[in-house]
Design an enzyme around this catalytic site. Structure first.
Site, PDB file in Angstrom:
ATOM      1  N   THR A  24     -30.513  10.732   3.346  1.00 24.69           N
ATOM      2  CA  THR A  24     -29.080  10.620   4.106  1.00 24.69           C
ATOM      3  C   THR A  24     -28.866  11.600   5.261  1.00 24.69           C
ATOM      4  O   THR A  24     -28.329  11.095   5.940  1.00 24.69           O
ATOM      5  CB  THR A  24     -28.019  11.234   2.732  1.00 24.69           C
ATOM      6  OG1 THR A  24     -28.492  10.329   2.198  1.00 24.69           O
ATOM      7  CG2 THR A  24     -26.335  10.775   3.022  1.00 24.69           C
ATOM      8  N   ARG A  78     -21.916  14.472   3.807  1.00 25.90           N
ATOM      9  CA  ARG A  78     -22.810  14.977   4.859  1.00 25.90           C
ATOM     10  C   ARG A  78     -23.104  13.576   5.799  1.00 25.90           C
ATOM     11  O   ARG A  78     -23.019  13.750   6.882  1.00 25.90           O
ATOM     12  CB  ARG A  78     -24.112  15.535   4.684  1.00 25.90           C
ATOM     13  CG  ARG A  78     -24.992  14.260   3.276  1.00 25.90           C
ATOM     14  CD  ARG A  78     -25.960  14.911   3.147  1.00 25.90           C
ATOM     15  NE  ARG A  78     -26.943  14.119   1.907  1.00 25.90           N
ATOM     16  CZ  ARG A  78     -26.587  13.928   0.697  1.00 25.90           C
ATOM     17  NH1 ARG A  78     -25.493  15.253   0.563  1.00 25.90           N
ATOM     18  NH2 ARG A  78     -26.885  13.463  -0.296  1.00 25.90           N
TER      19      ARG A  78
END
Length: 536
Positions: free
Chosen positions: A65, A150
């Site tokens: 990710t 994030r």
């Protein structure tokens, strides 16, 4: 003069708003497999009215990710942007590092742990948003939102503003890195606690049963839990009988977190008046949709759960595009949709299709490696830290015992390449010196490796194998195409020629392409190309 005037007038104005959508954990093949079931206004609108690159890739070797999100608007690879994984071990002090952690900053009005993501301190380069704000004298606004810290932070860059879903309260909050207090529109959005409206609701299949006939058997990809909690219908509730952290955490696996993320994005468009800046000033809205990743981890991309989630997301996107059309106007808006990584099938499903697919237990691998090195060199625990997919070697002990670094590395690599499930291993000496084989895998792993913070032995599993244990779900992170091949769609009629493009493309091409359209300098470490074939 007349010809010059005609040429100038035919040049489209810059977009008023750039919308960057990242669907967490969406493999390209799912767009193709379920295409005929999409409605008219979501993915199909992008496919029909935009440029779609079917052979687009996250072109680095550790497809997770944080790395994928960092690539989107920096146009850079990990060896430069410095986000090498979601988590890693600092080789200097052996401390764990989370990609967006920064203990100098805290969430606004929310509990903050040391390992929470609160700033882009670890991102070493600029983004399209940073360059746009520089070029506009900070008049351009860059706002991002995601279920994951994030996801929002790495799209926002150094100078944007990120909002993150808080698992404890269900609020979308920012951090002290970006602002000292939330704007009034954020407070107004949460006044009636919209995050609680899904309490007690169920997630049931959207389509008729026949639509899911080709999906994998539920019991194969995710054996049933004793309480039946991993089967349709899914109920979003908690043991306390009211909305709480347990309930908010459950929202990640299913459609409702994405629905809230897009609702909050609408509030940001209205509250920040995005797309309504003076002429020539473009705003950026980044939206990272987190839930597909959680669904695919739990059930695999071959499951009806993943299938249904994507259909629901399709309808959500259609509603969101309708909202943008009514507020900013789609002829004023440039939309990009991509993903941070793809997904392999659940190993047990792959086995049912006669593939050699298994889970590789890293703790057993480390134990076997240390036993080999001890027998070879008479030293204990020379491989002293695991940081997926890498091993950190104890170079201090190697030096103290008078051993040669490359000899230890090569011995470890030779042993690991005989270990069941390992395809290849690259050593620090190889990576530092660029002495890599001329293969796609080697190229992607070289890009993923950062000299200062990466490990010393980088391991690539065999195709269809994955690091982990257990008997359910799946994970990603390899250089293989099931993990790297992701959607790349760009829609905006004044700037983009609609069509299906077979040319090879990379997610890092998004940043230079947007920079070209916006007439700004590309981000500092951008290495992608401008997708000129898709431009008007």
């Amino acid at each position: 003069m007349a010809a010059a005037d005609k040429s100038a007038s035919s040049t489209p104005a810059q977009p008023k708003l750039v919308v960057v959508l990242v669907v967490d954990g969406l493999p390209q093949e799912q767009i193709q497999r379920y295409r005929e079931q999409f409605g008219q206004g979501g993915f199909r609108r992008l496919l029909d009215q935009g440029a779609w690159f079917g052979n687009a890739h996250q072109a680095h070797g550790i497809t997770v990710t944080a790395v994928g999100h960092a690539a989107v608007l920096t146009g850079a690879y990990p060896y430069q942007h410095g986000i090498i994984s979601n988590n890693w071990i600092d080789p200097n002090n052996l401390a764990p590092v989370y990609c967006t952690q920064d203990t100098a900053h805290t969430y606004l009005g929310e509990d903050t742990r040391n390992e929470d993501g609160t700033s882009p301190a670890n991102l070493r380069v600029s983004t399209v948003g940073d360059e746009l704000r520089y070029a506009s004298g900070n008049r351009s606004k860059v706002i991002t939102v995601s279920g994951k810290d994030r996801g929002a932070i790495l799209l926002a860059g150094k100078t944007g503003s990120a909002y993150i879903f808080m698992k404890k309260s269900g609020n979308f909050a920012s951090s002290s890195y970006y602002m000292q207090s939330h704007p009034e529109w954020q407070k107004a959005y949460h006044a009636n606690k919209p995050q609680d409206r899904f309490y007690g609701k169920q997630w049931t299949p959207l389509l008729a049963d026949a639509a899911y006939a080709s999906d994998a058997d539920d019991n194969l990809v995710a054996p049933a839990l004793a309480d039946g909690g991993n089967r349709f219908p899914y109920t979003y509730s908690s043991k306390s009988g009211k909305p709480d952290a347990e309930y908010y955490g459950k929202l990640f696996t299913g459609p409702y977190l994405d629905e809230m993320t897009l609702d909050f994005a609408r509030a940001a468009v209205a509250g920040e008046q995005l797309g309504r800046n003076p002429a020539g000033v473009t705003d950026v809205l980044g939206v990272s949709l987190s839930s597909h990743d959680y669904v695919n981890h739990s059930y695999g991309p071959e499951s009806r759960m993943s299938h249904d989630h994507l259909q629901r997301l399709d309808r959500m996107l259609a509603n969101f595009f309708d909202y943008l059309d009514k507020t900013v106007g789609m002829d004023n808006t440039l939309v990009v949709l991509t993903a941070d990584h793809g997904f392999p099938n659940v190993p047990e499903f792959a086995q049912s299709r006669k593939f050699d697919a298994q889970r590789l237990d890293s703790s057993k691998l480390m134990s076997a490696l240390n036993q080999h090195l001890s027998e070879k060199f008479g030293a204990d625990k020379l491989a002293y830290k695991w940081s997926v997919p890498s091993v950190l070697l104890d170079y201090k002990q190697i030096e103290q015992k008078g051993l040669k670094r490359e000899e230890v590395e090569n011995s470890a690599a030779r042993f690991l390449m005989t270990y069941n499930g390992v395809a290849t291993v690259y050593t620090r000496s190889q990576l530092e010196n660029g002495a890599m084989p001329d293969t796609r895998t080697a190229k992607l792993m070289q890009r993923a490796w950062h000299r200062q913070i990466s490990g010393d032995l980088v391991i690539v599993t065999k195709p269809f194998w994955q690091f982990g244990s257990g008997n359910r779900g799946t994970t990603h992170g390899s250089p293989y195409t099931y993990d790297s091949n992701v959607p790349l769609m760009i829609m905006g009629k004044p700037w983009i020629k609609a069509g299906a493009y077979g040319q090879y493309a990379e997610v890092v091409d998004i940043a230079p392409t947007l920079s070209h359209i916006l007439r700004i300098r590309p981000p500092a470490a951008s290495e992608g190309r401008v997708l000129t074939e898709s431009l008007r």
